[in-house]
Write an enzyme that holds these catalytic residues in place. Structure first.
Site, PDB file in Angstrom:
ATOM      1  CD  GLU A  90      -2.993  -0.871   2.298  1.00  0.00           C
ATOM      2  OE1 GLU A  90      -4.202  -0.719   2.091  1.00  0.00           O
ATOM      3  OE2 GLU A  90      -2.519  -0.979   3.429  1.00  0.00           O
ATOM      4  CB  CYS A 103       3.237   7.577   2.708  1.00  0.00           C
ATOM      5  SG  CYS A 103       3.709   6.512   4.063  1.00  0.00           S
ATOM      6  CB  CYS A 110       6.689  -4.557   9.025  1.00  0.00           C
ATOM      7  SG  CYS A 110       8.119  -3.970   9.979  1.00  0.00           S
ATOM      8  CB  CYS A 114       5.736  -1.814  16.394  1.00  0.00           C
ATOM      9  SG  CYS A 114       7.450  -1.553  15.895  1.00  0.00           S
ATOM     10  CB  CYS A 117       2.547  -0.746  13.784  1.00  0.00           C
ATOM     11  SG  CYS A 117       2.696  -0.684  11.991  1.00  0.00           S
ATOM     12  CB  CYS A 332       1.066   6.939  11.164  1.00  0.00           C
ATOM     13  SG  CYS A 332       1.577   8.491  10.491  1.00  0.00           S
TER      14      CYS A 332
END
Ligand code: SAH
Ligand code: SF4
Length: 338
Positions: A90, A103, A110, A114, A117, A332
């Site tokens: 994305e 972005c 990932c 975290c 996230c 974010c």
């Protein structure tokens, strides 16, 4: 089939040399691919017919296919693209008063996990190639409205850029090359969760800006919400930042996601002020963006303001960054690649 978008200029020069072609051909091809956005071998009209015919069996120019686009009420546009092997990534276009930021994702998923996230919660698929990172820029250009131009690029989409180090450096070289995509280094930012060995090299390999997601002021809390901290604890991270080679007037951006009851107390703000002494930085406070299944909450406005005031009064440049695109899960930490 090799994608011409997978070669930096020096790499393309070697390809061209291996074909027995004159060196200026590499400059021509590279310009067509990255500067003039050629969409196929035949659109490169000043390349001789004979060379085009030689290239065709081995080389292509391939973009990324946008699967769908969502537009937020605030103007942010998120697009999902499909890659050759079925993985997805994305990217988000974020319009602000005086700029339009893209972005870009550096990985599909990932691996750093975290807890705050959504990308981290969805796991890791693979690193993105140069053509796939550059492809996001070309794809985004196709979504621009009249008069719009992408002014800034941030590697803050899905993934940890410094865990895909070599491809990210190659992408940055094409991105910031006047004969390539042509963005100024000042308009390009790489964000990392604190992969220290990568930070130690990065400043020597690119002049792009560095952003670091700090997000906590004690190892106990940081390790809990960012497992990468167990490998590279706060002291090691900060010493890498203090040694980071900054060019004139440049600073490191420190990102700090404010999470209710976890890292948003006045005590945290005071610790942050102390920790960052000696780091040339600006601080972005990002109130946590919730997502389905998240165990955390966004602090209320008073807590955010109180935190901001302590850091501001200590003399830092600090802003509260409102994430755009929350209504379409484009803010974010909300990218999941679905
Ligand atoms: N992996 C890199 C870059 C991508 S994340 C990094 O972590 O820096 C981009 C930013 O979004 C990071 O600063 C991260 O701390 C922040 N972020 C992640 N989840 C968030 C959430 N739910 N709300 C607000 N910001 C978040
Ligand atoms: Fe990965 Fe960055 Fe999300 Fe952490 S915040 S899981 S490093 S994308």
């Amino acid at each position: 089939m090799k994608n011409l978008r997978d070669f930096t200029y020096p790499e393309l020069s070697r390809e061209v040399e291996a074909l027995g072609e004159r060196p200026y051909r590499a400059a021509q091809l590279y310009g067509w691919v990255f500067h003039r956005d050629a969409i196929g071998i035949d659109s490169m009209t000043d390349i001789s017919f004979a060379l085009r015919e030689r290239l065709k069996p081995e080389y292509c120019i391939k973009g990324v296919d946008i699967l769908h686009v969502k537009e937020s009420e605030d103007g942010a546009r998120k697009f999902l693209s499909a890659l050759d092997d079925g993985s997805k990534m994305e990217s988000v276009l974020i319009p602000e008063q005086d700029r339009l930021t893209l972005c870009v994702s550096s990985q599909a998923g990932c691996a750093l996990g975290c807890l705050f996230c959504m990308t981290g919660a969805s796991g890791f698929t693979r690193n993105l190639k140069l053509s796939e990172m550059a492809g996001q820029v070309f794809a985004a250009r196709g979504l621009l409205k009249d008069g719009e131009r992408i002014t800034n690029i941030v590697l803050m989409g899905m993934g940890e850029p410094l865990n895909n180090y070599d491809n990210v450096i190659r992408f940055l070289s094409v991105l910031t090359d006047g004969k390539g995509l042509g963005f100024s280094h000042n308009k390009v930012t790489v964000s990392t969760a604190g992969v220290v060995p990568g930070i130690k090299k990065l400043g020597y390999d690119t002049n792009a800006n560095l952003a670091v997601s700090l997000n906590a002021t004690t190892d106990e809390v940081r390790s809990r919400i960012m497992p990468v901290n167990k490998r590279y604890p706060i002291a090691e991270l900060l010493s890498a930042l203090k040694e980071y080679p900054l060019k004139n007037k440049k600073y490191i951006t420190i990102e700090y996601v404010l999470i209710k009851g976890i890292n948003d107390a006045a005590e945290d703000a005071r610790r942050l002020v102390k920790l960052l002494r000696g780091v040339t930085c600006k601080i972005n406070l990002i109130p946590f963006n919730p997502f389905t299944g998240a165990a955390f909450k966004r602090p209320d406005a008073e807590a955010v303001n109180a935190f901001h005031k302590i850091v501001y009064d200590a003399g830092y440049t600090v802003i509260v960054r409102a994430s755009k695109g929350a209504d379409i899960q484009a803010a974010c930490g909300q990218l999941r690649g679905l």
